[in-house]
Design a protein around this motif. Structure first.
Motif: not given
Length: 501
Positions: A306-312, A322-329, A331-345
């Motif tokens: 990923p180009s962006r680190p996953a949060p703890a 599973t620690n390695k799997l989470w570390g690969l998320t 980019d997708v974590w950052s993209e999800i948290m920037e979505l209008p749906f999540i911002r609205g929640l």
């Protein structure tokens, strides 16, 4: 006055019949110019295109301005304005009209005469009467001419200062006071008035549709902290005109335009246009939807880094795999948290229709595709959000469920377990992140942040760790791809509610 809704379309040169609902509305802007592109006909044309229309423009004034203010104005002869209007109306079917800057009484009367002479769709008037500085832009004769024009159009979109000029009162200091002023103007003119709360203070910048009958329809919108709002009035009225020209009712048109403009304002700063009050990003929604429609392969299928680190994670991985799997998320974590749906929640401003759409699709996913969930670790299957499937699965929902069904049918248990993990781990982490800000008052966060769901997710993480610890390198590679593919499907599942409007 013309009514709202779909109208018959003329087709020149051939006899092909095309359903009205798929035609592009032809929208005419009658307004002044802005050479920096943020307001006037330049903004109108951008807004019309963003709202799905074909834009045309008749120039009432050539304005030398930039993001810091107006330098000078040149008004073409009235005969040239009348010729422009005749040129458009005698050749093109106009489905709706946005009227902006008129400048003087003679210009108002020239436009008014053309509107009465030629056939056209609904007219939306943005009465450019008061500058953002509070300076009056029209003399008394022009103001009186604009007041008279209000009764000849279908919708008026004044800012609060312009509304005050139209009703000859002091500017409203609260949204309710503005609605009261608009109700009086709507009643006396027989015209729908749009109240815009952007010039008020506070966390909300709501709009409202005020009918001559006294009915009021409020459209919520959170305020954006930015100075770059140049041309918002022009843009909103043009978007409203376009949606009405496409057949929307006025409430639906204002709701769509308010959401679109909110996104345009949110991303205005990134444009970096000018040193004053910059323009909004008219094209952001269009680019976002184009990105969502891209058929380029997802990068994780060939690059795992990923180009962006996953949060703890708040839920501790069960081991190194599973620690390695989470570390690969990351980019997708950052993209999800920037979505209008999540911002609205997060902010508590999520539109009810988005929440309901997500709930319906969640039920569609669970009800129609339990074959996949039944053999995957599924701690959330017994949880209910109080929703039921009422429509049909969206393409995004079908794609995600089909991916899990196919994985369940053809892959081994290690890959199946990894593919099912993001549905719960990502969701639980999002819920915990939102709860940490003490805004967990909605059913979504309460459900997916519950002890039952969290414990089930912890058990699933442990199950995947055990499976990966016994797997071959080849199985782990396949499981990683499946996990990241499911993560990306999760992103799209969250994103789809906002893309549905």
């Amino acid at each position: 006055m013309p009514g709202f809704g779909p109208r018959p379309r003329k087709r020149r040169g051939h006899a092909v019949t095309v359903p009205d609902r798929i035609l592009i509305p032809r929208i005419l802007s009658i307004a002044g110019t802005d050479p920096t592109g943020g307001a006037g006909i330049q903004a109108d044309l951008k807004a019309i295109m963003a709202a799905g229309g074909y834009g045309m423009a008749v120039v009432t004034a050539l304005v030398s301005q930039n993001t810091r203010g107006v330098r000078s104005v040149f008004t073409p002869p009235p005969a040239f304005l009348a010729d422009q209007l005749e040129a458009v109306f005698t050749d093109v079917t106009v489905d709706a009209i946005k009227v902006g800057m008129l400048g003087d009484a003679q210009t108002v009367e020239t436009v008014r005469a053309a509107l009465r002479r030629f056939g056209h769709g609904p007219v939306i008037l943005d009465p450019v009467m008061v500058a953002s500085s509070g300076d009056r832009l029209l003399d008394e004769a022009a103001e009186e001419a604009v007041r008279a024009l209000v009764a000849d159009v279908d919708v008026v979109t004044p800012n609060l200062q312009e509304l005050a000029v139209l009703v000859e009162l002091d500017p409203a200091e609260t949204f309710d006071d503005a609605v009261a002023q608009a109700a009086d103007l709507a009643r006396t003119s027989g015209t729908v008035i749009i109240v815009k709360g952007g010039h008020l203070s506070g966390p909300l910048a709501d709009n409202a549709v005020v009918h001559p009958s006294g009915d009021v329809h409020r459209v919520p919108s959170p305020r954006v902290d930015t100075k770059n709002t140049h041309g918002t009035g022009c843009s909103l009225s043009s978007a409203v005109a376009t949606r009405i020209g496409a057949g929307n009712g006025v409430e639906q048109a204002v709701a769509w335009s308010t959401r679109w403009l909110h996104e345009a304002i949110m991303h205005a700063d990134a444009l970096d246009v000018g040193s004053g009050r910059g323009p909004v990003d008219h094209g952001h929604r269009g680019r976002r939807l184009a990105d969502a429609a891209s058929t380029a392969p997802w990068p994780h299928l060939y690059v795992h880094l990923p180009s962006r680190p996953a949060p703890a994670p708040r839920l501790t991985p069960a081991g190194p795999f599973t620690n390695k799997l989470w570390g690969l998320t990351g980019d997708v974590w950052s993209e999800i948290m920037e979505l209008p749906f999540i911002r609205g929640l997060r902010s508590g401003t999520l539109p009810a229709e988005d929440f309901d759409f997500y709930g319906d699709q969640h039920s569609q996913f669970s009800d129609r595709y339990c074959r996949a969930l039944a053999t995957l670790a599924a701690p959330g299957r017994g949880l209910q959000l109080g929703w039921s499937a009422t429509s049909a699965p969206s393409p995004v929902t079908m794609a995600y469920a089909d991916f899990l069904i196919a994985t369940n049918a053809v892959d081994d248990e290690v890959v199946r377990a990894a593919a099912g993990l993001p549905r719960y781990w990502l969701t639980a982490e999002i819920a915990l992140d939102l709860k940490a800000e003490q805004r967990a008052t909605n059913p979504w966060t309460a459900t997916f942040g519950s002890e039952v769901f969290l414990q089930g997710t912890i058990d699933t993480i442990a199950h995947v760790e055990r499976m990966l610890s016994r797997a071959s390198d080849q199985q782990r590679e396949a499981a990683t791809r499946a996990y990241l593919t499911a993560c990306t499907h999760e992103r799209e599942f969250f994103a789809q509610a906002d893309r549905a409007w």
